[in-house]
Structure formats: structure tokens, C-alpha cells
Scaffold this motif. Structure first.
Motif, PDB file in Angstrom:
ATOM      1  N   LYS A  77       0.844  -1.188   0.000  1.00  0.00           N
ATOM      2  CA  LYS A  77       0.000   0.000   0.000  1.00  0.00           C
ATOM      3  C   LYS A  77       0.882   1.241   0.000  1.00  0.00           C
ATOM      4  CE  LYS A  77      -3.636  -0.551   0.101  1.00  0.00           C
ATOM      5  NZ  LYS A  77      -4.602  -0.777  -1.033  1.00  0.00           N
TER       6      LYS A  77
ATOM      7  N   ALA B 232      -0.203 -10.501   0.115  1.00  0.00           N
ATOM      8  CA  ALA B 232      -1.490  -9.866   0.386  1.00  0.00           C
ATOM      9  C   ALA B 232      -1.436  -8.879   1.542  1.00  0.00           C
ATOM     10  CB  ALA B 232      -2.540 -10.941   0.684  1.00  0.00           C
TER      11      ALA B 232
ATOM     12  N   TYR C 201      -7.846   0.226   5.944  1.00  0.00           N
ATOM     13  CA  TYR C 201      -7.460  -1.176   5.785  1.00  0.00           C
ATOM     14  C   TYR C 201      -7.609  -1.952   7.093  1.00  0.00           C
ATOM     15  CZ  TYR C 201      -5.660   1.670   2.130  1.00  0.00           C
ATOM     16  OH  TYR C 201      -5.600   2.616   1.139  1.00  0.00           O
TER      17      TYR C 201
ATOM     18  N   ALA D 283      -6.871  -5.149   0.046  1.00  0.00           N
ATOM     19  CA  ALA D 283      -7.501  -5.227  -1.277  1.00  0.00           C
ATOM     20  C   ALA D 283      -8.847  -4.514  -1.304  1.00  0.00           C
ATOM     21  CB  ALA D 283      -7.651  -6.686  -1.700  1.00  0.00           C
TER      22      ALA D 283
ATOM     23  N   GLU E 226      -8.134  -1.583  -4.090  1.00  0.00           N
ATOM     24  CA  GLU E 226      -7.409  -1.869  -5.329  1.00  0.00           C
ATOM     25  C   GLU E 226      -7.252  -3.379  -5.446  1.00  0.00           C
ATOM     26  OE1 GLU E 226      -3.385  -0.307  -5.388  1.00  0.00           O
ATOM     27  OE2 GLU E 226      -3.189  -0.558  -3.216  1.00  0.00           O
ATOM     28  N   PRO E 227      -7.090  -3.897  -6.667  1.00  0.00           N
ATOM     29  CA  PRO E 227      -6.973  -5.344  -6.839  1.00  0.00           C
ATOM     30  C   PRO E 227      -5.731  -5.892  -6.148  1.00  0.00           C
ATOM     31  CG  PRO E 227      -7.423  -4.254  -8.934  1.00  0.00           C
ATOM     32  CD  PRO E 227      -7.100  -3.181  -7.947  1.00  0.00           C
ATOM     33  N   ALA E 228      -5.838  -7.106  -5.638  1.00  0.00           N
ATOM     34  CA  ALA E 228      -4.702  -7.739  -4.971  1.00  0.00           C
ATOM     35  C   ALA E 228      -3.497  -7.853  -5.895  1.00  0.00           C
ATOM     36  CB  ALA E 228      -5.110  -9.115  -4.451  1.00  0.00           C
ATOM     37  N   SER E 229      -3.750  -7.996  -7.198  1.00  0.00           N
ATOM     38  CA  SER E 229      -2.657  -8.174  -8.151  1.00  0.00           C
ATOM     39  C   SER E 229      -1.828  -6.912  -8.358  1.00  0.00           C
ATOM     40  CB  SER E 229      -3.202  -8.639  -9.499  1.00  0.00           C
ATOM     41  OG  SER E 229      -4.111  -7.674 -10.027  1.00  0.00           O
TER      42      SER E 229
ATOM     43  N   LEU F 205      -1.493  -4.348  -5.843  1.00  0.00           N
ATOM     44  CA  LEU F 205      -1.315  -3.639  -4.577  1.00  0.00           C
ATOM     45  C   LEU F 205      -0.060  -2.764  -4.614  1.00  0.00           C
ATOM     46  CD1 LEU F 205      -2.117  -6.392  -1.907  1.00  0.00           C
ATOM     47  CD2 LEU F 205      -3.544  -4.417  -2.516  1.00  0.00           C
TER      48      LEU F 205
END
Length: 314
Positions: free
Chosen positions: A33, A52, A253, A277, A280-283, A285
């Protein structure tokens, strides 16, 4: 209370790019992040962790370009210790040498091999070789092989005048139990033994109090599953220990409360939910600057004021 251990550790750093380079390119953590300090939005708040950003793996920084160095002393986290697989300390010793990171000779603490070093701001770090964690997921950034990647926190080491008052909070509120003593160290552990499950207290007297600055840990956050568990911890602090926390703060978060424990270290209780997540998408981050809703109107000005960060591909 059932114990879940450490949620995250937040520290103070100097230049943001130098901090980013060290933790992603040398230690191989993932930037999960990129946001701002919600209470001082003119500076970044950078979060590093596993793929993650699971609780127990999250190391965060407030980087100020011209921050004065801190001073280690009483009432502070003296060392932040990370877990690596049992056979990987040789790899890490070589990697630190290759990157010009000065380290201490290998030693043992409570029977575990330990490699101590400092980041560019003087923050005290260590790697501990832990058996049986090789199958846990690890972020293989910066080309670090999977069998050597960092697996979250092992422990934090608090430098305090007395262990017992803080130990009472750890055991009664956060579910730790005292599991051993070694010289002036007292070890507390939560039962599950996963990432972030240990707090060591180094008892010392006659030292100066800590002075916060570059290289200092700002606070330690402990896990609560959700708002209800956090509220139960807040009640226990008040009823059993006479300690009042702040009001709950929404950090996007996780949701947090803060208090000073008896040894004067700033503790936080942070919920495991909702996680990184949520916006924003986990992919992807950490790839774009994320702001809380109350700061979105200031985005253009904040982006202009914050230093540009160059992120390496992982």
C-alpha cells in the motif's frame, strides 16, 4: 482473551525512495500500500508485507526527508525481528554483504539463530531462522528464492525498565503467555506460534528514555479479528488495568485504537478486516497512490508535494 499476536509495526524513516529501495530491493518485501499519513498527509505512509499484506507480516513507515535520527532508550521497541526459513541465514548473510549492509555476527536467542543488522536509518532489525515455515507463502520480490523469502514477523523486542506491568497487558488483553527467560530478556508468546507471535521484553534500568526520530519504531499494533473483539480488548484494558484508549480511528485497511502501555510504548489494536484489497486489486497492490475519501479533494496538491517514487518490477 484468545491471542493472535502482532498485526503490524510502524516506524519512522528518512527519504522515502531510500526506504522503498531497502525494503523491496534488498529485503524483498512487497509494497502492499502506498498512501499518506492520515494525520499528516504531506508525507507518505508505506506498507510492506507478504503478497497480500496479511496481519503479522506488515511493516510500515512514515518517511520524512530530513528527519533527525532517533535515540534508542527506555520505552521503545529496541529491535524488530523477521522470520526466515531454517536453512536460509547463509543466503541472507551473503545478500547483506553484497548490498553493503553491515551486520552483526550470528548469535542465538532462546536457542534460535539470529542475524542482526540495521536499515539505512538505523532501525534495528534481525532475521531469525525458524524451522517448519518453508511451506508458508512468501513474497519472492527482488529475485529472492522462495526457500529464503521473509515470512512475516518473528518478534519485537521492547526495552523497558520493568517487564511485569507490560507483561500483564500482553497476557490479560492480548492472549500472550510468558514462555521463558534468558538473562535480562523475558519472552511472551501467543499459542498459535505463527507470524508475529512473540514479544520479548529486555529489562534495563538507568537508561535514558528513547527519543523518536529516524530509525525509531513509532508503535506496535496487535491483532483483533473484528470490531467486536477490539471493543472487548478496550473494555478489558479499562476494567482490569485502568487504561483508556483513543476513540476508534478508521485507517481504511483496518480500524484502530491506541494507548500507552505501562512502559510508555505506544500500542495499537488493529482489526484484521477489511485488509489491503479493499480499494485496489490484490494483483496491483501498492502501485498507485491511494487516499482516504476525506483527502481525495486534495489529491492533485498532495501528488505534487510528495516525492516521486520509482518502484522496481518484482
Amino acid at each position: 482473551m484468545s491471542g493472535k499476536g502482532i498485526h503490524h509495526v510502524t516506524a519512522i524513516a528518512g527519504p522515502a525512495q531510500r526506504n522503498l529501495d531497502f525494503y523491496t530491493r534488498i529485503l524483498g518485501l512487497r509494497l502492499v500500500k502506498k498512501t499518506v499519513n492520515f494525520d499528516d498527509p504531506g508525507t507518505y505512509h508505506l506498507y510492506y508485507g507478504d503478497e497480500a499484506g496479511h496481519p503479522g507480516t506488515i511493516l510500515t513507515f512514515f518517511p520524512w526527508e530530513h528527519v533527525a535520527s532517533g535515540r534508542v532508550g527506555l520505552g521503545e521497541t529496541q529491535e524488530t525481528v523477521l522470520r526466515v526459513p531454517e536453512s536460509s541465514l547463509g543466503y541472507w548473510t551473503h545478500r547483506l554483504v553484497e548490498n553493503g549492509v553491515v551486520h552483526q555476527p550470528l548469535t542465538k536467542r532462546f536457542g534460535e539463530p539470529l542475524l542482526s543488522f540495521q536499515d539505512p536509518d538505523g532501525m534495528r532489525l534481525a532475521l531469525v531462522a525458524v524451522p517448519g515455515i518453508g511451506n508458508e507463502p512468501g513474497w519472492t520480490g527482488a529475485g529472492i528464492p522462495a526457500d529464503a523469502a521473509i515470512r512475516g514477523f518473528h518478534s519485537v523486542n521492547l526495552l523497558l525498565a520493568e517487564a511485569a506491568p507490560t507483561g500483564a497487558i500482553l497476557t490479560d488483553v492480548f492472549g500472550f503467555g510468558e514462555v521463558g527467560r534468558e538473562g535480562s530478556l523475558v519472552r511472551y508468546r501467543v499459542a498459535d506460534g505463527g507470524a508475529g507471535s512473540i514479544v520479548d521484553i529486555h529489562e534495563a534500568s538507568g537508561l535514558l528514555p528513547a527519543r523518536l526520530g529516524g530509525g525509531s519504531v513509532h508503535h506496535i499494533a496487535f491483532r483483533a479479528a473484528d470490531d467486536a473483539e477490539e471493543a472487548a480488548m478496550v473494555r478489558r484494558l479499562a476494567e482490569n488495568h485502568g487504561i483508556r484508549t483513543t476513540e476508534q480511528k478508521d485507517r481504511n485497511y483496518f480500524r484502530s485504537v491506541y494507548f500507552r502501555e505501562p512502559g510508555h510504548v505506544l500500542f495499537e489494536i488493529a482489526t484484521d478486516i477489511p485488509g489491503f484489497a479493499v480499494d485496489e486489486p490484490a494483483s496491483t497492490l501498492g502501485e498507485t497512490l491511494k487516499l482516504p475519501a476525506f483527502l481525495e479533494a486534495r489529491r492533485s496538491g498532495l501528488e505534487a508535494a510528495l516525492p516521486r517514487l520509482e518502484q522496481s518490477a518484482s
